[in-house]
Design a protein around this motif. Sequence first.
Motif, PDB file in Angstrom:
ATOM      1  N   LYS A 123      21.655  19.876   7.355  1.00 27.18           N
ATOM      2  CA  LYS A 123      22.226  20.838   6.418  1.00 27.18           C
ATOM      3  C   LYS A 123      21.514  20.739   5.074  1.00 27.18           C
ATOM      4  CE  LYS A 123      26.877  21.048   8.399  1.00 27.18           C
ATOM      5  NZ  LYS A 123      28.323  20.861   8.137  1.00 27.18           N
ATOM      6  N   PRO A 124      21.217  21.877   4.447  1.00 27.40           N
ATOM      7  CA  PRO A 124      20.547  21.843   3.134  1.00 27.40           C
ATOM      8  C   PRO A 124      21.517  21.345   2.058  1.00 27.40           C
ATOM      9  CG  PRO A 124      21.142  24.102   3.733  1.00 27.40           C
ATOM     10  CD  PRO A 124      21.476  23.264   4.925  1.00 27.40           C
ATOM     11  N   ARG A 125      21.267  20.159   1.536  1.00 28.49           N
ATOM     12  CA  ARG A 125      22.115  19.572   0.507  1.00 28.49           C
ATOM     13  C   ARG A 125      21.245  18.902  -0.553  1.00 28.49           C
ATOM     14  NH1 ARG A 125      27.296  16.456   3.190  1.00 28.49           N
ATOM     15  NH2 ARG A 125      28.318  18.242   4.132  1.00 28.49           N
ATOM     16  N   GLY A 126      21.807  18.804  -1.749  1.00 24.32           N
ATOM     17  CA  GLY A 126      21.097  18.102  -2.800  1.00 24.32           C
ATOM     18  C   GLY A 126      21.022  16.624  -2.497  1.00 24.32           C
ATOM     19  N   LYS A 127      19.857  16.024  -2.691  1.00 20.04           N
ATOM     20  CA  LYS A 127      19.677  14.598  -2.428  1.00 20.04           C
ATOM     21  C   LYS A 127      19.777  13.852  -3.755  1.00 20.04           C
ATOM     22  CE  LYS A 127      16.888  15.411   1.698  1.00 20.04           C
ATOM     23  NZ  LYS A 127      15.599  15.190   2.382  1.00 20.04           N
ATOM     24  N   THR A 128      20.913  13.182  -3.961  1.00 17.39           N
ATOM     25  CA  THR A 128      21.206  12.575  -5.264  1.00 17.39           C
ATOM     26  C   THR A 128      21.070  11.059  -5.261  1.00 17.39           C
ATOM     27  OG1 THR A 128      23.568  12.472  -4.727  1.00 17.39           O
ATOM     28  CG2 THR A 128      22.781  14.452  -5.844  1.00 17.39           C
ATOM     29  N   ILE A 129      20.668  10.476  -4.133  1.00 11.74           N
ATOM     30  CA  ILE A 129      20.516   9.025  -4.031  1.00 11.74           C
ATOM     31  C   ILE A 129      19.048   8.698  -3.757  1.00 11.74           C
ATOM     32  CG2 ILE A 129      21.206   6.930  -2.805  1.00 11.74           C
ATOM     33  CD1 ILE A 129      23.771   8.382  -1.998  1.00 11.74           C
ATOM     34  N   VAL A 130      18.513   7.762  -4.506  1.00 12.68           N
ATOM     35  CA  VAL A 130      17.144   7.297  -4.311  1.00 12.68           C
ATOM     36  C   VAL A 130      17.192   5.979  -3.547  1.00 12.68           C
ATOM     37  CG1 VAL A 130      15.149   6.297  -5.499  1.00 12.68           C
ATOM     38  CG2 VAL A 130      16.115   8.448  -6.284  1.00 12.68           C
ATOM     39  N   VAL A 131      16.326   5.836  -2.556  1.00  8.03           N
ATOM     40  CA  VAL A 131      16.225   4.589  -1.807  1.00  8.03           C
ATOM     41  C   VAL A 131      14.796   4.078  -1.890  1.00  8.03           C
ATOM     42  CG1 VAL A 131      15.860   5.851   0.362  1.00  8.03           C
ATOM     43  CG2 VAL A 131      16.536   3.451   0.437  1.00  8.03           C
ATOM     44  N   ILE A 132      14.650   2.794  -2.203  1.00  5.96           N
ATOM     45  CA  ILE A 132      13.336   2.151  -2.312  1.00  5.96           C
ATOM     46  C   ILE A 132      13.257   1.073  -1.238  1.00  5.96           C
ATOM     47  CG2 ILE A 132      11.773   0.830  -3.787  1.00  5.96           C
ATOM     48  CD1 ILE A 132      14.559   2.579  -5.527  1.00  5.96           C
ATOM     49  N   ASP A 133      12.266   1.181  -0.373  1.00  3.86           N
ATOM     50  CA  ASP A 133      12.056   0.207   0.699  1.00  3.86           C
ATOM     51  C   ASP A 133      10.809  -0.601   0.359  1.00  3.86           C
ATOM     52  OD1 ASP A 133      11.708  -1.251   2.990  1.00  3.86           O
ATOM     53  OD2 ASP A 133      11.447   0.476   4.333  1.00  3.86           O
ATOM     54  N   ASP A 134      11.003  -1.886   0.045  1.00  5.83           N
ATOM     55  CA  ASP A 134       9.860  -2.735  -0.282  1.00  5.83           C
ATOM     56  C   ASP A 134       9.437  -3.606   0.891  1.00  5.83           C
ATOM     57  OD1 ASP A 134      11.810  -4.676  -0.157  1.00  5.83           O
ATOM     58  OD2 ASP A 134      11.692  -5.247  -2.271  1.00  5.83           O
ATOM     59  N   ALA A 163       0.835  -1.196   0.000  1.00  5.91           N
ATOM     60  CA  ALA A 163       0.000   0.000   0.000  1.00  5.91           C
ATOM     61  C   ALA A 163       0.868   1.243   0.000  1.00  5.91           C
ATOM     62  CB  ALA A 163      -0.909  -0.019   1.228  1.00  5.91           C
ATOM     63  N   ASP A 164       0.398   2.289  -0.678  1.00  9.52           N
ATOM     64  CA  ASP A 164       1.088   3.580  -0.732  1.00  9.52           C
ATOM     65  C   ASP A 164       2.496   3.454  -1.283  1.00  9.52           C
ATOM     66  OD1 ASP A 164      -0.414   4.263   2.435  1.00  9.52           O
ATOM     67  OD2 ASP A 164      -1.150   4.816   0.457  1.00  9.52           O
ATOM     68  N   ASN A 165       2.698   2.551  -2.231  1.00 11.81           N
ATOM     69  CA  ASN A 165       4.004   2.365  -2.835  1.00 11.81           C
ATOM     70  C   ASN A 165       4.138   3.163  -4.109  1.00 11.81           C
ATOM     71  OD1 ASN A 165       5.114   0.746  -0.924  1.00 11.81           O
ATOM     72  ND2 ASN A 165       4.834  -1.168  -2.044  1.00 11.81           N
ATOM     73  N   SER A 166       5.384   3.294  -4.552  1.00  9.83           N
ATOM     74  CA  SER A 166       5.676   3.907  -5.841  1.00  9.83           C
ATOM     75  C   SER A 166       6.247   2.851  -6.773  1.00  9.83           C
ATOM     76  CB  SER A 166       6.686   5.045  -5.676  1.00  9.83           C
ATOM     77  OG  SER A 166       6.138   6.101  -4.920  1.00  9.83           O
ATOM     78  N   ARG A 167       6.060   3.097  -8.045  1.00 12.24           N
ATOM     79  CA  ARG A 167       6.614   2.235  -9.090  1.00 12.24           C
ATOM     80  C   ARG A 167       7.716   3.025  -9.773  1.00 12.24           C
ATOM     81  NH1 ARG A 167       4.518  -2.289 -11.201  1.00 12.24           N
ATOM     82  NH2 ARG A 167       5.169  -2.973 -13.272  1.00 12.24           N
ATOM     83  N   ILE A 168       8.952   2.581  -9.614  1.00 11.77           N
ATOM     84  CA  ILE A 168      10.113   3.334 -10.081  1.00 11.77           C
ATOM     85  C   ILE A 168      10.724   2.634 -11.277  1.00 11.77           C
ATOM     86  CG2 ILE A 168      12.404   4.200  -9.459  1.00 11.77           C
ATOM     87  CD1 ILE A 168      10.065   3.298  -6.672  1.00 11.77           C
ATOM     88  N   ASP A 193      17.945   1.482 -17.048  1.00 12.95           N
ATOM     89  CA  ASP A 193      18.322   0.179 -17.605  1.00 12.95           C
ATOM     90  C   ASP A 193      17.118  -0.731 -17.826  1.00 12.95           C
ATOM     91  OD1 ASP A 193      17.662  -0.663 -15.060  1.00 12.95           O
ATOM     92  OD2 ASP A 193      19.691  -1.271 -14.498  1.00 12.95           O
ATOM     93  N   GLY A 194      15.903  -0.230 -17.556  1.00 12.14           N
ATOM     94  CA  GLY A 194      14.693  -1.003 -17.809  1.00 12.14           C
ATOM     95  C   GLY A 194      14.118  -1.701 -16.603  1.00 12.14           C
ATOM     96  N   ARG A 195      14.858  -1.751 -15.502  1.00 14.67           N
ATOM     97  CA  ARG A 195      14.311  -2.394 -14.307  1.00 14.67           C
ATOM     98  C   ARG A 195      13.165  -1.570 -13.721  1.00 14.67           C
ATOM     99  NH1 ARG A 195      18.892  -2.776 -10.186  1.00 14.67           N
ATOM    100  NH2 ARG A 195      19.734  -1.030 -11.416  1.00 14.67           N
ATOM    101  N   VAL A 196      12.239  -2.265 -13.069  1.00 13.49           N
ATOM    102  CA  VAL A 196      11.138  -1.611 -12.375  1.00 13.49           C
ATOM    103  C   VAL A 196      11.186  -2.067 -10.918  1.00 13.49           C
ATOM    104  CG1 VAL A 196       8.650  -1.351 -12.168  1.00 13.49           C
ATOM    105  CG2 VAL A 196       9.706  -1.448 -14.437  1.00 13.49           C
ATOM    106  N   LEU A 197      11.293  -1.106 -10.000  1.00 13.41           N
ATOM    107  CA  LEU A 197      11.326  -1.395  -8.573  1.00 13.41           C
ATOM    108  C   LEU A 197      10.072  -0.820  -7.929  1.00 13.41           C
ATOM    109  CD1 LEU A 197      15.065  -0.462  -7.844  1.00 13.41           C
ATOM    110  CD2 LEU A 197      14.135  -2.694  -8.452  1.00 13.41           C
ATOM    111  N   VAL A 198       9.517  -1.564  -6.981  1.00 13.90           N
ATOM    112  CA  VAL A 198       8.296  -1.135  -6.306  1.00 13.90           C
ATOM    113  C   VAL A 198       8.559  -1.056  -4.812  1.00 13.90           C
ATOM    114  CG1 VAL A 198       5.899  -1.703  -5.820  1.00 13.90           C
ATOM    115  CG2 VAL A 198       6.842  -2.157  -8.090  1.00 13.90           C
ATOM    116  N   GLY A 199       8.169   0.057  -4.204  1.00 15.70           N
ATOM    117  CA  GLY A 199       8.342   0.224  -2.772  1.00 15.70           C
ATOM    118  C   GLY A 199       8.142   1.670  -2.384  1.00 15.70           C
ATOM    119  N   SER A 200       8.252   1.960  -1.111  1.00 11.11           N
ATOM    120  CA  SER A 200       8.168   3.350  -0.666  1.00 11.11           C
ATOM    121  C   SER A 200       9.453   4.061  -1.073  1.00 11.11           C
ATOM    122  CB  SER A 200       7.969   3.416   0.847  1.00 11.11           C
ATOM    123  OG  SER A 200       9.035   2.764   1.525  1.00 11.11           O
ATOM    124  N   LEU A 201       9.302   5.268  -1.585  1.00 14.03           N
ATOM    125  CA  LEU A 201      10.399   5.979  -2.233  1.00 14.03           C
ATOM    126  C   LEU A 201      10.895   7.111  -1.358  1.00 14.03           C
ATOM    127  CD1 LEU A 201      12.049   6.508  -4.880  1.00 14.03           C
ATOM    128  CD2 LEU A 201      10.154   7.951  -5.622  1.00 14.03           C
TER     129      LEU A 201
END
Length: 811
Positions: free
Chosen positions: A56-67, A24-29, A33-41
């Motif tokens: 500290k205000p910094r750019g967030k350049t890493i995505v984490v998916i928790d399934d 529930a309340d997941n994202s489809r990422i 490379d064609g992979r599809v990951l599903v989880g909270s983003l």
Amino acid sequence: MLRRIFIFAVCLAVSFSLCSSSFADNSRIRLKDGRVLVGSLGEIHQIIEPPEERNKPRGKTIVVIDDGLRFTYVPKYKVVNASPEAGEQLQTYKIHQRYTGGGTAIKVLGDYNFSNSFDQFGRRSVSLSAPGGVEMMVQAITEINPHYVKIEGLRRTWDMRVATGAIPRNVLTPIILNQIDAPKNIEQRLGLIRFYIQANKYKEAANEAAAFLQEFQNDPELKNQTSTRDQLTNSLQMLRQRETRQRLEELELRFQAGQYELVYNLLQTFETQNVAGDILQGARRLMRRYEDLQRRRETFIREMDSLIEKIEVDEPSKKKLASIRDEIAAELNFNTIERISLFELHRTNANLENSQKLAYAISGWYVGTNIEINRLTTALCLQETRNLVAAFLSESAPIRRDQLLEEISHLETNSPEIIVKILANMKPPVETPPQKRGGYYELKRKGFLSEEPYVEYRYIVQLPPEYDPNRSYPTVVTLPSTTTTPEMQIDWWAGDEHDGKRLLGHAARYGYIVISPDWNAARLPDYDFSGMSHAAVLYTLRDAMQRFNIDSDRVFLSGHGIGGTAAWDIAAAHPDLWAGVIPIGGVANRYIRAYVDNMQNVPFYYVGGELEGFGGISKTVLNSQTFNRYLMPIANPCEATVVLYHGRGSEPYSDEILRIFDWMKRHPRNFTPREFAVRTLRHWDDFFWWVELGRLSNNSELSPLLIDPVLWSRDDGKLPKAIQVESKISLNANSIRVKTIPSSRPSRDGDNFVVFLTPDMINFNQKADITVNNVQYAPTGGYVQPSVEVILEDTRTRADRQHPFWARLTR
């Protein structure tokens, strides 16, 4: 009650339209490379961020998916899009256990063993390695859903997640059944069917649905409700259809893996009654491929025989034609059928003589369809040329190799263009007879030292079913840890073996060769970063490539534990060899940290546990700096994925193997990147793509920067200054620049750099501008001449028949 049953039956039918169930309340990422990951983003700046840096205000350049089972980290710029996933509510079983949680939380896990499997109440014993010895504790399953099982510690806080499919069905099912109040509870029995559907276990769901209809056929609430029974029956039929569709998908997978006999036999018994039209058409399309192959094969042999009868040639040529004809007839199959396509194109051409058509048939077999050879005398030389090339590649005596080169030079097929095509289409040059077990080999390769244990290297190879030396196969090289063996590594990738037969393993399903070197012959407790360890892996790979048809663009390096550390280091030190590297539980230290830039052209997939560590130190903490550099595109644009499982420590992680295979199929090696920039600190890390650095230890400018592993000081976080090597190809200018930092000039004592060339890098018909540290390497006049001798010697030493170098330049 009946309305609820009816609604549930409708849900059963609707669920088949979903690609996969989601939380529930997941994202489809979707990734580039064609992979599809599903989880909270989520988006983060670093995998582990110090408390003082978090606000500290910094750019967030890493995505984490928790399934719910694991965290998956990827660079943000690799994400194409992310959208809400409209998933259904998962069928979840909450299992009450007494005394879960509380007590001291487990923060770092060393080695641990499960002394027994889960009992019917979902409990098991586990022994943990602790500073004072071994600590015994009990774990209990507290939640089961179609994707993962939540396991908690009793009397200690430990939240572990394991993929539902990783727990045997005969263990998990009794635990679930214990949660059903009574066998005649209709809603709970329907819930079990729903659970199996959401877990993609359609056979189990169909069996449970059939049992449900049988057991409840006389139920008073159902007996008089024809529409409800019909709805349940329709749901059962749809389950059977989905099960059949899965079977067809498996057949397609096995066909793509080259297991044609298996697929053909299964097609003979493929269910055709009450099967959806698209499934039936898919099975028929698959069968038509066999019919088409048989038709093309019979037509080709018949027409080739006819042409041989019609032409007039001398007796030696007749014998050659008979030998070639028999070879083609014996080996023409799905893996080689496209070699005759040029002949098929020209066979009805009235403007061609019979001898020309026959030349197309023969030349296509030996050099493929990208070179048109329509002179029969030239085509008849190809078999002899192929045989001489194979003899050269397997010959250890230099004098005999010179003789073979001389023989090749007198043939009219002695051209670089023809030789490279022969190499690409021939079988491996070293014939290796089958051993006692099908597809399983225990082999040894001579080492480069005279003392034990480095005199020779032992390694194991497992070939996929129906291995054909005329087909090239993707390959995994897997390195054992201190607690595993090469045999166990083969089992992890290719499946366990029982009664001389290997059970279903994913390497077999996907058609991969698996190689496991006994790289740690000295049985050291930790990886030593030595040349002996590198040689044990590289020597055995090259030996295997001479024996088996390995696709050099799809060789992946992996390992568990210290084998994962070794794989990580060897990939970073020799980045031109690998399609990707998969460390499972490795640690980034020493040269791995210094070689971060080397990984820009090596796809990286790390698997571990969030609690994994040793000596009270977390591996995630140890690796986080290197992970961050891989995942931050500004610092280092790597193709990187990091996977950390909830609450897990040092384990094999078979849960991840299907996602690993999905990742591997998307990442072939780039043999000729347009530019590269790497670092080196060891004298044997001396070859990068097309640049060989020569004897670094003899180079007065560069040797002071080299560090032998035994002399590496304590890893205090500071990285040593390394030799930098850069090169860039400019196709428009027909130029190649090589530069080292510090700069080094060519000398006279044999430590010069070498530049290797292929037609993908320069145009041999034009003047070339090739420099190393601003010193001209191109010959006088600027024209580089390809050489058959260079091609063959390079193929003999590197064993890469797909990408031989055509020219070799030095000073």
